[in-house]
Scaffold this motif. Sequence first.
Motif, mmCIF file in Angstrom:
data_model
loop_
_atom_site.group_PDB
_atom_site.id
_atom_site.type_symbol
_atom_site.label_atom_id
_atom_site.label_comp_id
_atom_site.label_asym_id
_atom_site.label_seq_id
_atom_site.Cartn_x
_atom_site.Cartn_y
_atom_site.Cartn_z
ATOM 1 N N MET A 8 -5.011 7.770 -3.186
ATOM 2 C CA MET A 8 -3.578 8.010 -3.004
ATOM 3 C C MET A 8 -2.919 6.766 -2.400
ATOM 4 O O MET A 8 -3.454 6.149 -1.479
ATOM 5 C CB MET A 8 -3.377 9.207 -2.067
ATOM 6 N N ILE A 9 -1.761 6.416 -2.918
ATOM 7 C CA ILE A 9 -1.027 5.262 -2.413
ATOM 8 C C ILE A 9 -0.249 5.675 -1.165
ATOM 9 O O ILE A 9 0.493 6.638 -1.176
ATOM 10 C CB ILE A 9 -0.047 4.719 -3.468
ATOM 11 N N LYS A 10 -0.439 4.971 -0.086
ATOM 12 C CA LYS A 10 0.335 5.213 1.128
ATOM 13 C C LYS A 10 0.894 3.865 1.586
ATOM 14 O O LYS A 10 0.139 2.953 1.908
ATOM 15 C CB LYS A 10 -0.542 5.830 2.229
ATOM 16 N N HIS A 11 2.197 3.762 1.623
ATOM 17 C CA HIS A 11 2.752 2.468 1.956
ATOM 18 C C HIS A 11 4.202 2.600 2.374
ATOM 19 O O HIS A 11 4.890 3.564 2.047
ATOM 20 C CB HIS A 11 2.633 1.495 0.779
ATOM 21 N N ASN A 12 4.652 1.615 3.097
ATOM 22 C CA ASN A 12 6.048 1.510 3.491
ATOM 23 C C ASN A 12 6.791 0.769 2.387
ATOM 24 O O ASN A 12 6.355 -0.272 1.901
ATOM 25 C CB ASN A 12 6.136 0.749 4.820
ATOM 26 N N LEU A 13 7.931 1.318 1.970
ATOM 27 C CA LEU A 13 8.661 0.769 0.835
ATOM 28 C C LEU A 13 9.019 -0.697 1.048
ATOM 29 O O LEU A 13 8.750 -1.550 0.186
ATOM 30 C CB LEU A 13 9.923 1.600 0.581
ATOM 31 N N ASN A 14 9.637 -1.020 2.161
ATOM 32 C CA ASN A 14 10.094 -2.398 2.383
ATOM 33 C C ASN A 14 8.929 -3.382 2.471
ATOM 34 O O ASN A 14 9.006 -4.502 1.945
ATOM 35 C CB ASN A 14 10.956 -2.474 3.644
ATOM 36 N N LYS A 15 7.836 -2.966 3.117
ATOM 37 C CA LYS A 15 6.671 -3.855 3.210
ATOM 38 C C LYS A 15 6.060 -4.087 1.831
ATOM 39 O O LYS A 15 5.626 -5.203 1.506
ATOM 40 C CB LYS A 15 5.631 -3.260 4.164
ATOM 41 N N THR A 16 6.020 -3.042 1.026
ATOM 42 C CA THR A 16 5.479 -3.195 -0.325
ATOM 43 C C THR A 16 6.346 -4.130 -1.148
ATOM 44 O O THR A 16 5.843 -5.001 -1.872
ATOM 45 C CB THR A 16 5.380 -1.817 -1.009
ATOM 46 N N LEU A 17 7.661 -3.969 -1.045
ATOM 47 C CA LEU A 17 8.571 -4.854 -1.775
ATOM 48 C C LEU A 17 8.435 -6.299 -1.321
ATOM 49 O O LEU A 17 8.460 -7.230 -2.130
ATOM 50 C CB LEU A 17 10.017 -4.385 -1.596
ATOM 51 N N GLU A 18 8.272 -6.503 -0.008
ATOM 52 C CA GLU A 18 8.083 -7.862 0.517
ATOM 53 C C GLU A 18 6.800 -8.472 -0.045
ATOM 54 O O GLU A 18 6.783 -9.658 -0.447
ATOM 55 C CB GLU A 18 8.026 -7.829 2.047
ATOM 56 N N ALA A 19 5.723 -7.686 -0.078
ATOM 57 C CA ALA A 19 4.451 -8.200 -0.578
ATOM 58 C C ALA A 19 4.517 -8.483 -2.074
ATOM 59 O O ALA A 19 4.007 -9.510 -2.549
ATOM 60 C CB ALA A 19 3.336 -7.198 -0.279
ATOM 61 N N SER A 26 -1.422 -5.107 -9.236
ATOM 62 C CA SER A 26 -0.896 -5.707 -8.012
ATOM 63 C C SER A 26 -0.932 -4.721 -6.855
ATOM 64 O O SER A 26 -1.360 -5.056 -5.740
ATOM 65 C CB SER A 26 0.538 -6.200 -8.239
ATOM 66 N N LEU A 27 -0.489 -3.501 -7.101
ATOM 67 C CA LEU A 27 -0.499 -2.474 -6.047
ATOM 68 C C LEU A 27 -1.931 -2.138 -5.638
ATOM 69 O O LEU A 27 -2.213 -1.896 -4.456
ATOM 70 C CB LEU A 27 0.223 -1.218 -6.526
ATOM 71 N N HIS A 28 -2.817 -2.134 -6.601
ATOM 72 C CA HIS A 28 -4.233 -1.860 -6.337
ATOM 73 C C HIS A 28 -4.797 -2.928 -5.402
ATOM 74 O O HIS A 28 -5.510 -2.619 -4.427
ATOM 75 C CB HIS A 28 -4.985 -1.838 -7.668
ATOM 76 N N ALA A 29 -4.438 -4.180 -5.678
ATOM 77 C CA ALA A 29 -4.918 -5.281 -4.838
ATOM 78 C C ALA A 29 -4.281 -5.241 -3.459
ATOM 79 O O ALA A 29 -4.969 -5.434 -2.436
ATOM 80 C CB ALA A 29 -4.622 -6.617 -5.525
ATOM 81 N N GLU A 42 6.378 5.870 0.272
ATOM 82 C CA GLU A 42 5.304 6.741 0.735
ATOM 83 C C GLU A 42 5.541 8.148 0.222
ATOM 84 O O GLU A 42 6.679 8.637 0.217
ATOM 85 C CB GLU A 42 5.247 6.734 2.262
ATOM 86 N N SER A 43 4.473 8.799 -0.205
ATOM 87 C CA SER A 43 4.611 10.127 -0.803
ATOM 88 C C SER A 43 3.560 11.071 -0.245
ATOM 89 O O SER A 43 2.470 11.222 -0.809
ATOM 90 C CB SER A 43 4.485 10.042 -2.333
ATOM 91 N N PRO A 44 3.872 11.726 0.867
ATOM 92 C CA PRO A 44 2.918 12.689 1.434
ATOM 93 C C PRO A 44 2.620 13.821 0.443
ATOM 94 O O PRO A 44 3.388 14.055 -0.498
ATOM 95 C CB PRO A 44 3.643 13.232 2.667
ATOM 96 N N THR A 45 1.520 14.504 0.673
ATOM 97 C CA THR A 45 1.218 15.649 -0.173
ATOM 98 C C THR A 45 2.328 16.688 -0.043
ATOM 99 O O THR A 45 3.068 16.715 0.935
ATOM 100 C CB THR A 45 -0.130 16.279 0.210
#
Length: 524
Positions: free
Chosen positions: A1-12, A164-167, A364-367
């Motif tokens: 499951m992908i767990k991430h902060n939107l802004n941090k992901t966009l920055e990366a 990219s997201l996987h990495a 981020e998308s909680p169950t």
Amino acid sequence: MIKHNLNKTLEALTAHFPHAINGIKRGIEREALRIKPNGVISKQGHPQGVGSALTNDHITTDFSESLLEFITPVSTSAEQTLAQLKDLQKFTLSQMDDELLWPISMPCFIDNQDDIVLAQFGDSNIGRMKTLYREGLKNRYGSMMQAIAGVHFNISFPDELWQSLHALSASEQPLSTFISDGYLGLIRNFKRELWLISYLFGASPALCSSFLQGRKTDLPFKKLGKGTLYLEVGTALRLGNLGYTNSAQSSLRVMYNSLEEYVAGLKAAIHTPSDIYGHIDDYTRAEPKQLNKNILQIENEFYSPIRPKRNATSGETPTDALLRGGIEYIEVRALDVNPFSETGIDLQQIRFLDVFLTYCLLSESPTMDWQEQQLSTQNLDAVVNEGRNPELQLTKQGEAVSLVDWASTIFESLIPVARYMDSAYGVSYYSETIHELSSWVTESSKTFSGRYVATLAKENQDNGQFALALAQQYKENHLAADYQYYDPAFLREQAVNSIAKEREVKAADTLSFTAFLDDYFAKA
């Protein structure tokens, strides 16, 4: 499951994979009723000039002979997709004599549901199965609901984005599992904020009173013209209790937290006998009225505003395809036909959906438990019935919040997503789209439903008169325009070839119809 902060992901992504989002693939399925020049539903068969409804990949029917469906191939260009859709409609209109395409979601005047002729797919086993399935829908829900038209938007994200997201997440999951989990996260977030799609693009706030067929409703309808009922601040009756709903499905707990959970929920539904439909004869009887007596005849009967999909092989069910290869793309089924576009959907909508669905994926998308799913449905119902009420309150994480405040928060999050996409594509239109549509939050008159109701009210015009005038104008526009993508000779050849393909399908049958269905359901 992908767990991430939107802004941090966009920055990366911006720093390390600035073009990973480039290459979004889309396809559109647009439904439209065929009507006579007087605005009454057509009882004529599928136009012969467009070929076989069973085997033409781009022009077919949905529930009834009169409900056409136009299907574009997969493309990475939104402009190309709309050009294809326009050409398919132009070609079909040229084969329809004096008939028109109804340009809205809620159906035209229909005196009796028996006027809605079931779609015919020939006498091959698969063709007969398709028609019997629709016979089942008629006997379960009535034909009137099935006369409602919509637009389905299919989308898949580029392999480079997934890699990219996987990495970035340092995931140890196989990539295919990671992708499926990512798409399911998108679906959960979409369901949480589906109400926003209804607010912006809902375009069915009115209907012809014939649609109710004498049924009583508690909705606060106002009357207009000769026979129009409308919700003064409503948005999308198609998505509400009068539209594609199924009370028998309310107990089905189809969840989206894992692919296995989703598939198990659907498979349970197609194997669970129904207390409601058990009295209707199925395919094992001499005169069947439905495929079987289960809660769902087949998986396609499950009504959902968004679905995970994978292209199936011959004879493969949708869920078996998902289990075989994982989720390949997403089908958004929540769009009304846009009456202000001759193709039923416009470029601005596509660009917004690109951004919104990317936001749903990267956030981020909680169950999501069953209670939260029910809450998302309640929020949608509230917006369907009174979305343009400036005082409307929704429920977010157990707390009351105004629609305006919640929508404004979403648009703030969409801005950086749009900027990333603009940079990746070398354009500015994603940000421009978000900026324009953000103004609709506080100016509900700009929404499709706001414009729709204002148009009717200004002239005290019947819903049917409004739609019929559009249908006539759009037909003139289509027939006067040049083909943009397809050569008409190709479309004619495809129509002819589809008839030959249907004969081949029939010739390949080796089983009786009953044995064919025995085999199909045994495999399912």
